[in-house]
Design a protein around this motif. Structure first.
Motif, short mmCIF file in Angstrom:
data_model
loop_
_atom_site.label_atom_id
_atom_site.label_comp_id
_atom_site.label_asym_id
_atom_site.label_seq_id
_atom_site.Cartn_x
_atom_site.Cartn_y
_atom_site.Cartn_z
N TYR A 23 5.29 -10.43 2.78
CA TYR A 23 5.99 -9.04 2.87
C TYR A 23 6.34 -8.41 1.32
O TYR A 23 5.96 -7.11 1.10
CB TYR A 23 7.30 -9.01 3.77
CG TYR A 23 7.13 -9.37 5.14
CD1 TYR A 23 6.52 -8.20 5.93
CD2 TYR A 23 7.39 -10.39 5.77
CE1 TYR A 23 6.21 -8.61 7.09
CE2 TYR A 23 7.23 -10.77 6.99
CZ TYR A 23 6.54 -9.65 7.75
OH TYR A 23 6.31 -9.87 9.11
N PRO A 24 6.73 -9.07 0.51
CA PRO A 24 6.80 -8.52 -0.77
C PRO A 24 5.39 -8.39 -1.51
O PRO A 24 5.31 -7.36 -2.26
CB PRO A 24 7.31 -9.72 -1.72
CG PRO A 24 8.38 -10.67 -0.71
CD PRO A 24 7.43 -10.53 0.59
N GLY A 25 4.39 -9.08 -1.16
CA GLY A 25 3.04 -8.89 -1.52
C GLY A 25 2.70 -7.58 -0.95
O GLY A 25 2.02 -6.73 -1.73
N ALA A 26 2.74 -7.15 0.24
CA ALA A 26 2.50 -6.11 0.92
C ALA A 26 3.25 -4.93 0.37
O ALA A 26 2.43 -3.94 -0.18
CB ALA A 26 2.69 -6.10 2.38
N ALA A 27 4.16 -5.01 -0.37
CA ALA A 27 5.19 -3.87 -0.81
C ALA A 27 4.66 -3.70 -2.06
O ALA A 27 4.36 -2.50 -2.71
CB ALA A 27 6.63 -4.36 -0.97
N ILE A 28 4.51 -4.71 -3.11
CA ILE A 28 3.79 -4.60 -4.45
C ILE A 28 2.57 -4.02 -4.52
O ILE A 28 2.21 -3.28 -5.20
CB ILE A 28 4.06 -6.08 -5.14
CG1 ILE A 28 5.57 -6.38 -5.25
CG2 ILE A 28 3.01 -5.85 -6.36
CD1 ILE A 28 5.53 -8.02 -5.60
N LEU A 29 1.58 -4.39 -3.29
CA LEU A 29 0.35 -3.88 -3.50
C LEU A 29 0.14 -2.33 -2.83
O LEU A 29 -0.82 -1.92 -2.40
CB LEU A 29 -0.49 -4.94 -2.72
CG LEU A 29 -0.58 -6.17 -3.76
CD1 LEU A 29 -1.57 -7.12 -2.91
CD2 LEU A 29 -1.31 -5.99 -5.03
#
Length: 166
Positions: free
Chosen positions: A34-40
């Motif tokens: 989830y944070p990876g999706a937000a960051i990317l």
């Protein structure tokens, strides 16, 4: 009750350690996803082909790192609490190598079941049904996989990784 605990302690503790391992593995997976999706700036539900490819890579990384975290976490509790093995030094590292190798092996069993069993069930005419949620071929394969892999991991850990010296 005391006799029950004495007879089934190892299996009960194995299940509890397995539950904790699952929390660690899925926790790491979700903390990356989830944070990876937000960051990317990735939309995990997008039907766009280019987005699906990027999301697939992120899901693969998150799943893989979660699995690694789960395996690393599971080693010490299994060694100390489940199988009550206190060997150290070179033996510890040999056991860790066997533990990882056995878990890699059962990962491929899990993958094989996840891919082949749904196709086999569908080819044999399996039809999804509703029982609280839809029980489709993938859900059946997941349930079978959980049982098979849990039993295999226990057997391999008991007989190969943490076997008692005679």
């Amino acid at each position: 009750m005391k006799n029950f605990w004495k007879k089934y302690r190892e299996i009960i503790v194995y299940i509890l350690v397995g539950l904790a391992t699952t929390v660690v593995a899925y926790g790491v997976r979700l903390l990356i996803l989830y944070p990876g999706a937000a960051i990317l700036s990735l939309d995990l539900a997008s039907p766009d082909a280019a987005m699906i490819a990027k999301v697939s890579v992120l899901r693969t990384v998150a799943q893989s790192l979660g699995w690694v975290a789960g395996v690393i976490f599971a080693f010490i509790p299994n060694k100390k609490w489940v199988f009550r093995n206190d060997e150290g030094g070179k033996t510890l590292w040999a056991q860790f190598g066997k533990f990882v190798a056995s878990r890699v092996g059962t990962y491929f069993v899990e993958l094989l079941l996840a891919v082949l069993l749904p196709m086999l069930l569908i080819a044999c005419g399996y039809k999804p049904f509703r029982f609280i949620l839809t029980v489709d071929a993938d859900l059946v394969a997941t349930a079978v996989s959980v049982v098979v892999v849990t039993v295999l991991n226990y057997i391999l850990s008991k007989l190969l990784v943490f076997k008692k010296k005679k």
